[in-house]
Scaffold this motif. Structure first.
Motif, PDB file in Angstrom:
ATOM      1  N   VAL A 106     -20.256 -30.898  -9.675  1.00 20.19           N
ATOM      2  CA  VAL A 106     -19.047 -30.065  -9.605  1.00 20.19           C
ATOM      3  C   VAL A 106     -19.271 -28.676 -10.191  1.00 20.19           C
ATOM      4  CG1 VAL A 106     -17.479 -32.036  -9.581  1.00 20.19           C
ATOM      5  CG2 VAL A 106     -18.055 -30.969 -11.760  1.00 20.19           C
ATOM      6  N   LEU A 107     -20.231 -28.537 -11.111  1.00 24.85           N
ATOM      7  CA  LEU A 107     -20.541 -27.232 -11.693  1.00 24.85           C
ATOM      8  C   LEU A 107     -21.956 -26.803 -11.325  1.00 24.85           C
ATOM      9  CD1 LEU A 107     -19.011 -27.334 -15.305  1.00 24.85           C
ATOM     10  CD2 LEU A 107     -18.024 -26.358 -13.216  1.00 24.85           C
ATOM     11  N   ASP A 108     -22.086 -25.522 -11.027  1.00 23.35           N
ATOM     12  CA  ASP A 108     -23.359 -24.920 -10.603  1.00 23.35           C
ATOM     13  C   ASP A 108     -24.040 -24.263 -11.795  1.00 23.35           C
ATOM     14  OD1 ASP A 108     -25.413 -23.454  -9.528  1.00 23.35           O
ATOM     15  OD2 ASP A 108     -24.151 -22.133  -8.326  1.00 23.35           O
ATOM     16  N   ASN A 109     -25.164 -24.854 -12.220  1.00 24.34           N
ATOM     17  CA  ASN A 109     -25.925 -24.316 -13.356  1.00 24.34           C
ATOM     18  C   ASN A 109     -27.175 -23.573 -12.920  1.00 24.34           C
ATOM     19  OD1 ASN A 109     -24.369 -25.680 -15.662  1.00 24.34           O
ATOM     20  ND2 ASN A 109     -24.880 -27.389 -14.326  1.00 24.34           N
ATOM     21  N   SER A 110     -27.222 -23.159 -11.663  1.00 21.63           N
ATOM     22  CA  SER A 110     -28.432 -22.489 -11.191  1.00 21.63           C
ATOM     23  C   SER A 110     -28.745 -21.201 -11.951  1.00 21.63           C
ATOM     24  CB  SER A 110     -28.340 -22.216  -9.693  1.00 21.63           C
ATOM     25  OG  SER A 110     -27.267 -21.356  -9.381  1.00 21.63           O
ATOM     26  N   PRO A 111     -27.743 -20.467 -12.503  1.00 19.67           N
ATOM     27  CA  PRO A 111     -28.125 -19.300 -13.305  1.00 19.67           C
ATOM     28  C   PRO A 111     -28.999 -19.666 -14.516  1.00 19.67           C
ATOM     29  CG  PRO A 111     -25.840 -19.113 -12.656  1.00 19.67           C
ATOM     30  CD  PRO A 111     -26.287 -20.495 -12.267  1.00 19.67           C
ATOM     31  N   TYR A 112     -28.737 -20.816 -15.106  1.00 17.97           N
ATOM     32  CA  TYR A 112     -29.581 -21.260 -16.222  1.00 17.97           C
ATOM     33  C   TYR A 112     -31.004 -21.512 -15.726  1.00 17.97           C
ATOM     34  CZ  TYR A 112     -31.607 -24.310 -19.815  1.00 17.97           C
ATOM     35  OH  TYR A 112     -32.443 -24.870 -20.753  1.00 17.97           O
TER      36      TYR A 112
END
Length: 293
Positions: A106-112
């Motif tokens: 549900v949450l996109d952590n691709s910036p990390y």
């Protein structure tokens, strides 16, 4: 990359008749180029998750398909999406719920992940916790509409995550900012949540699914890892296939599996789950796992 060596230029005199020309000053050497980050095997995976339209379409497709089946599941009293090992209480009289993993579900952590690629870093708990506390993760395509639809029809939305339990405040705030339905603190079952009488091993979610089973009839589960649906007893290629062998008919009806090429338990399965092995050895074992015909 080899360093650039300065060139010593000797002044020369050009004679024209008896007159001498002035000497030229020595040339200033060019500065060396900025150091480049070492090649990172995760570059393509992160670039795909952030830029490929196909990535977004897969998520939208999965969540739309789930939504189209949700009300039928709601009205079928025998419908339950928990594996038999996790269903420790009868479903009769229990309110309905959907269970979703958080990260890359549900949450996109691709910036990390992008930061790790750019800076040549690797995952560590401190940098991960700092990212979570930024509360900047975006919603995965389709996830918001689905969870809002579920909540509107009286279906509890439970977030079962391997984010540490002490990240609950930041995580729930991030979810609320995006518009995800959050019924309260109990909607987040993070790593460290205790289910009395059940011994959790590592990051397995089985005990927390058992906790959910005492309170809800689960209509659907969503995740990007096999462990989001069932505990994997042997994290090998064969063991992972065996873990889901009895539930293949549930894929796309009760279980909705989402793509994550950037990290997951599939990766250490390729190098005997030995994170202490040198990076070069891990990479070689991944190469050995490739099929060439």
């Amino acid at each position: 990359m080899r360093p650039h060596l300065p060139l010593a230029l000797a002044a020369s005199f050009l004679l024209a008749g008896c007159a001498s020309a002035p000497s030229h000053p020595a040339a200033t050497p060019a500065p060396p180029p900025a150091a480049e980050a070492a090649a990172n095997d995760n570059l393509n995976a992160v670039a795909w998750t952030q830029t490929a339209v196909e990535h977004d379409l897969i998520y939208i497709q999965a969540y739309r398909d789930a939504q189209s089946q949700l009300l039928a599941a709601l009205h079928d009293p025998n419908w339950d999406a928990l594996a038999k090992e996790d269903r420790v209480a009868p479903t009769t009289g229990l309110p309905p719920a959907v269970v979703l993993d958080i990260d890359e579900t549900v949450l996109d952590n691709s910036p990390y992940q992008a930061r790790l690629v750019k800076n040549g870093g690797t995952y560590d708990e401190a940098s991960w916790a700092a990212w979570c506390k930024e509360q900047q993760a975006r919603a995965m395509p389709g996830a918001l509409a689905f969870t809002q639809f579920a909540a509107a029809h009286g279906i509890a939305v439970i977030y079962l995550s391997n984010r540490a339990k002490d990240l609950d405040t930041a995580t729930l705030a991030n979810l609320r900012q995006l518009g995800f339905p959050v019924s309260g603190a109990d909607a987040f079952l993070g790593l460290g949540t205790v289910e009395p009488g059940c011994d959790q091993v590592g990051t397995e979610k089985g005990c927390r699914r058992q906790l959910v089973s005492r309170k809800y009839r689960v209509l659907m589960q969503f995740g990007d890892q096999l462990g989001d649906f069932v505990d994997v007893l042997a994290n090998t290629e064969a063991g992972r296939k065996q873990a889901i062998a009895g539930y293949m008919d549930w894929i796309g009806t009760r279980w909705f599996v989402l793509p994550n090429p950037t990290y997951g338990s599939w990766e250490p399965a390729l190098f005997n789950n030995d994170w202490s092995a040198p990076a070069a050895e891990q990479r070689q074992q991944k190469l050995n796992a490739l099929r060439y015909n």
